[in-house]
Design a protein around this motif. Structure first.
Motif, PDB file in Angstrom:
ATOM      1  N   LEU A   4     -25.308  51.963 126.522  1.00 18.51           N
ATOM      2  CA  LEU A   4     -25.608  50.766 127.206  1.00 18.51           C
ATOM      3  C   LEU A   4     -24.940  49.575 126.687  1.00 18.51           C
ATOM      4  N   ASP A   5     -24.171  48.774 127.523  1.00 14.33           N
ATOM      5  CA  ASP A   5     -23.621  47.662 126.811  1.00 14.33           C
ATOM      6  C   ASP A   5     -22.642  47.882 125.836  1.00 14.33           C
ATOM      7  N   GLY A   6     -21.805  48.642 126.025  1.00 13.08           N
ATOM      8  CA  GLY A   6     -20.949  48.893 124.934  1.00 13.08           C
ATOM      9  C   GLY A   6     -21.246  49.418 123.525  1.00 13.08           C
ATOM     10  N   ARG A   7     -22.571  49.927 123.515  1.00 15.66           N
ATOM     11  CA  ARG A   7     -22.755  50.867 122.273  1.00 15.66           C
ATOM     12  C   ARG A   7     -23.445  51.931 122.474  1.00 15.66           C
ATOM     13  N   TYR A   8     -23.752  53.036 121.938  1.00 14.52           N
ATOM     14  CA  TYR A   8     -24.800  53.897 121.925  1.00 14.52           C
ATOM     15  C   TYR A   8     -25.828  53.516 121.392  1.00 14.52           C
ATOM     16  N   ARG A   9     -27.084  53.183 121.888  1.00 17.72           N
ATOM     17  CA  ARG A   9     -28.308  52.612 121.723  1.00 17.72           C
ATOM     18  C   ARG A   9     -29.272  53.835 121.283  1.00 17.72           C
ATOM     19  N   VAL A  10     -29.793  53.712 120.094  1.00 17.54           N
ATOM     20  CA  VAL A  10     -30.962  54.734 119.643  1.00 17.54           C
ATOM     21  C   VAL A  10     -32.254  54.181 120.341  1.00 17.54           C
ATOM     22  N   LEU A  11     -32.823  55.046 121.435  1.00 19.37           N
ATOM     23  CA  LEU A  11     -34.141  54.892 122.195  1.00 19.37           C
ATOM     24  C   LEU A  11     -35.127  55.218 121.441  1.00 19.37           C
ATOM     25  N   GLY A  12     -34.981  56.266 120.711  1.00 22.28           N
ATOM     26  CA  GLY A  12     -35.973  56.925 119.746  1.00 22.28           C
ATOM     27  C   GLY A  12     -35.518  57.751 118.703  1.00 22.28           C
ATOM     28  N   GLU A  13     -36.028  58.019 117.391  1.00 23.01           N
ATOM     29  CA  GLU A  13     -35.522  58.737 116.552  1.00 23.01           C
ATOM     30  C   GLU A  13     -36.700  58.987 115.401  1.00 23.01           C
TER      31      GLU A  13
ATOM     32  N   TYR B  46     -48.942  67.041 116.389  1.00 21.14           N
ATOM     33  CA  TYR B  46     -48.210  66.234 117.461  1.00 21.14           C
ATOM     34  C   TYR B  46     -47.093  65.539 116.743  1.00 21.14           C
ATOM     35  N   ALA B  47     -45.895  65.805 117.065  1.00 14.75           N
ATOM     36  CA  ALA B  47     -44.798  64.921 116.515  1.00 14.75           C
ATOM     37  C   ALA B  47     -44.062  63.577 117.210  1.00 14.75           C
ATOM     38  N   VAL B  48     -44.682  63.300 118.282  1.00 15.64           N
ATOM     39  CA  VAL B  48     -44.164  62.087 119.175  1.00 15.64           C
ATOM     40  C   VAL B  48     -44.951  61.110 118.805  1.00 15.64           C
TER      41      VAL B  48
ATOM     42  N   ASP C 236     -40.752  57.520 119.409  1.00 18.31           N
ATOM     43  CA  ASP C 236     -40.140  58.303 117.927  1.00 18.31           C
ATOM     44  C   ASP C 236     -40.741  59.485 117.906  1.00 18.31           C
ATOM     45  N   LEU C 237     -40.191  60.290 116.562  1.00 19.15           N
ATOM     46  CA  LEU C 237     -40.420  61.714 116.260  1.00 19.15           C
ATOM     47  C   LEU C 237     -40.867  61.424 114.713  1.00 19.15           C
ATOM     48  N   ALA C 238     -41.626  62.605 114.273  1.00 19.97           N
ATOM     49  CA  ALA C 238     -41.655  62.748 112.967  1.00 19.97           C
ATOM     50  C   ALA C 238     -41.892  64.269 112.608  1.00 19.97           C
TER      51      ALA C 238
ATOM     52  N   ALA D   7     -41.350  68.381 121.237  1.00 22.01           N
ATOM     53  CA  ALA D   7     -41.413  67.037 120.846  1.00 22.01           C
ATOM     54  C   ALA D   7     -40.252  66.374 121.142  1.00 22.01           C
ATOM     55  N   CYS D   8     -39.126  67.014 120.789  1.00 28.71           N
ATOM     56  CA  CYS D   8     -37.708  66.341 121.051  1.00 28.71           C
ATOM     57  C   CYS D   8     -37.512  66.120 122.605  1.00 28.71           C
ATOM     58  N   ILE D   9     -37.839  67.297 123.305  1.00 27.62           N
ATOM     59  CA  ILE D   9     -37.293  67.460 124.757  1.00 27.62           C
ATOM     60  C   ILE D   9     -38.494  66.480 125.480  1.00 27.62           C
TER      61      ILE D   9
END
Ligand code: ATP
Ligand code: FE2
Length: 337
Positions: free
Chosen positions: A144-153, A203-205, A209-211, A243-245
């Motif tokens: 998005l707008d010239g960067r790879y943005r982290v939406l969740g991690e 549950y990891a979501v 984000d995830l954990a 959870a990742c999916i």
């Protein structure tokens, strides 16, 4: 005259790897070696020593494998971060030495972005949601707008690190992920219609984000309470991958994008590949995954990103060539299509 090949050097953690792309940016398989500690986790200093010892061997091997001489190399790319300081420094030092010796440009690149770009190149996807699942990182990313943005991690440890730690606790040496995959398959073979009853994990979501550390502790408890190890491996994969999916699916829904691209070492796992394909099929999207040799850490992905950066006018001066252990995915400007 300098040649047209770009050399890539990867040294963020366990793996030391040299890879190449040709003048058109076309990848060639890497020459790599991975340190596998006989017990405990990785010791950064020992890994760095391993990398230093192998520099000359791997450099010679990648040239020999491709019938090249040093004069065919026109640029040197290396992982500038993120990763373990001692390991990163060995790759950066090798890159500086070769670049100075051959008098060719140096390009320090972002390791996480390299996982993404080799995936785009290999799979031919245009504008995917990236599910980056490795030892140290678990991120859902969109451009998005010239960067790879982290939406969740992940809010704690990387998913691969979680699998490796769980495996280690039960006597399986690094890397534990592939062994857990094998054990889960053994369980499935014995139990063609498996049930999660009695094998539930937290549950990891958490929003986007995830954990993973809670899941890991709970999985360890199941084993202590007498559940078969293979069954817990299977349940652990089902819970952690789902959870990742789920976060990746939500990212598709929020952004309106229609492609998923998997990357990072855990993307070698057939179950997470299958889950992603099923989810994408259900929503009319497509799921992509590069060959396994380009999912795990490899020098070729560093060469590919270096080639892209070089062709868009960026090089790294010696003064700017220091490593950055905490480099973030969204810190790197993306100026190529
Ligand atoms: P990063 O710096 O990007 O976090 P990394 O140092 O973790 O990378 P990678 O090679 O990308 O290195 O990933 C290694 C991880 O992948 C390890 O945790 C390993 O257990 C995991 N892995 C490899 N193959 C599989 C598999 N088949 N199933 C699950 N996990 C796997
Ligand atoms: Fe990696």
């Amino acid at each position: 005259m300098a040649g047209e090949w770009t050399l890539g050097i990867e040294s963020t953690a366990h793996t030391f790897s040299f890879g190449l792309v040709d003048g058109e940016g076309k990848p060639r398989p890497s020459a790599s070696d991975t340190i596998r500690p006989s017990e405990g986790g990785i010791h950064p200093r020992e890994a760095a020593d391993h990398h230093v010892e192998l520099s000359t061997t791997l450099f010679s091997k990648i040239l020999e494998d491709n019938d090249l001489t040093p004069s065919d190399i026109g640029a040197i790319a290396y992982s500038q971060g993120p990763g373990m300081g001692a390991c990163l420094r060995t790759g950066a030092a090798a890159a500086r030495t070769i670049s100075t010796h051959l008098n060719v440009p140096l390009i320090g690149v972002n390791h996480c972005v390299a996982h993404i770009e080799i995936g785009r190149e290999q799979c031919g996807c245009d504008d995917p949601i990236l599910l980056y699942v490795s030892g140290g990182n678990t991120q859902v990313i969109a451009r998005l707008d010239g960067r790879y943005r982290v939406l969740g991690e992940t809010l704690d440890i990387g998913i691969g690190n979680m699998l490796d730690k769980f495996a280690r606790k039960h006597g399986i040496p690094f890397p534990g992920g592939p062994v857990i995959e094998k054990k889960a398959l053994e369980w499935l073979k014995e139990n063609p219609n498996p049930s999660l009853e009695g094998l539930e994990l937290p549950y990891a979501v958490h929003g986007m984000d995830l954990a993973f550390s809670g899941i890991m502790s709970a999985a360890n408890k199941l084993v202590s309470n007498g559940k078969p190890f293979e069954a817990v491996c299977w349940s652990l994969q089902e819970h952690a991958f789902a959870a990742c999916i789920e976060v990746a699916e939500r990212a598709l829904a929020h952004t309106g994008k229609t492609e998923i691209l998997l990357g990072g070492g855990v993307a070698c796992n057939q179950r997470i590949r299958d889950m992603s394909s099923i989810m994408c099929e259900e929503r009319g999207a497509s799921s992509h995954c590069p060959p396994r040799m380009y999912c795990i850490d490899n020098g070729t992905m560093i060469a590919r990103l270096g080639w892209l950066e070089l062709n868009h006018g960026r090089t790294t001066s010696l003064l700017q060539s220091g490593i950055d252990q905490e480099l973030r995915t969204d810190q790197t400007p993306i100026s190529w299509p």
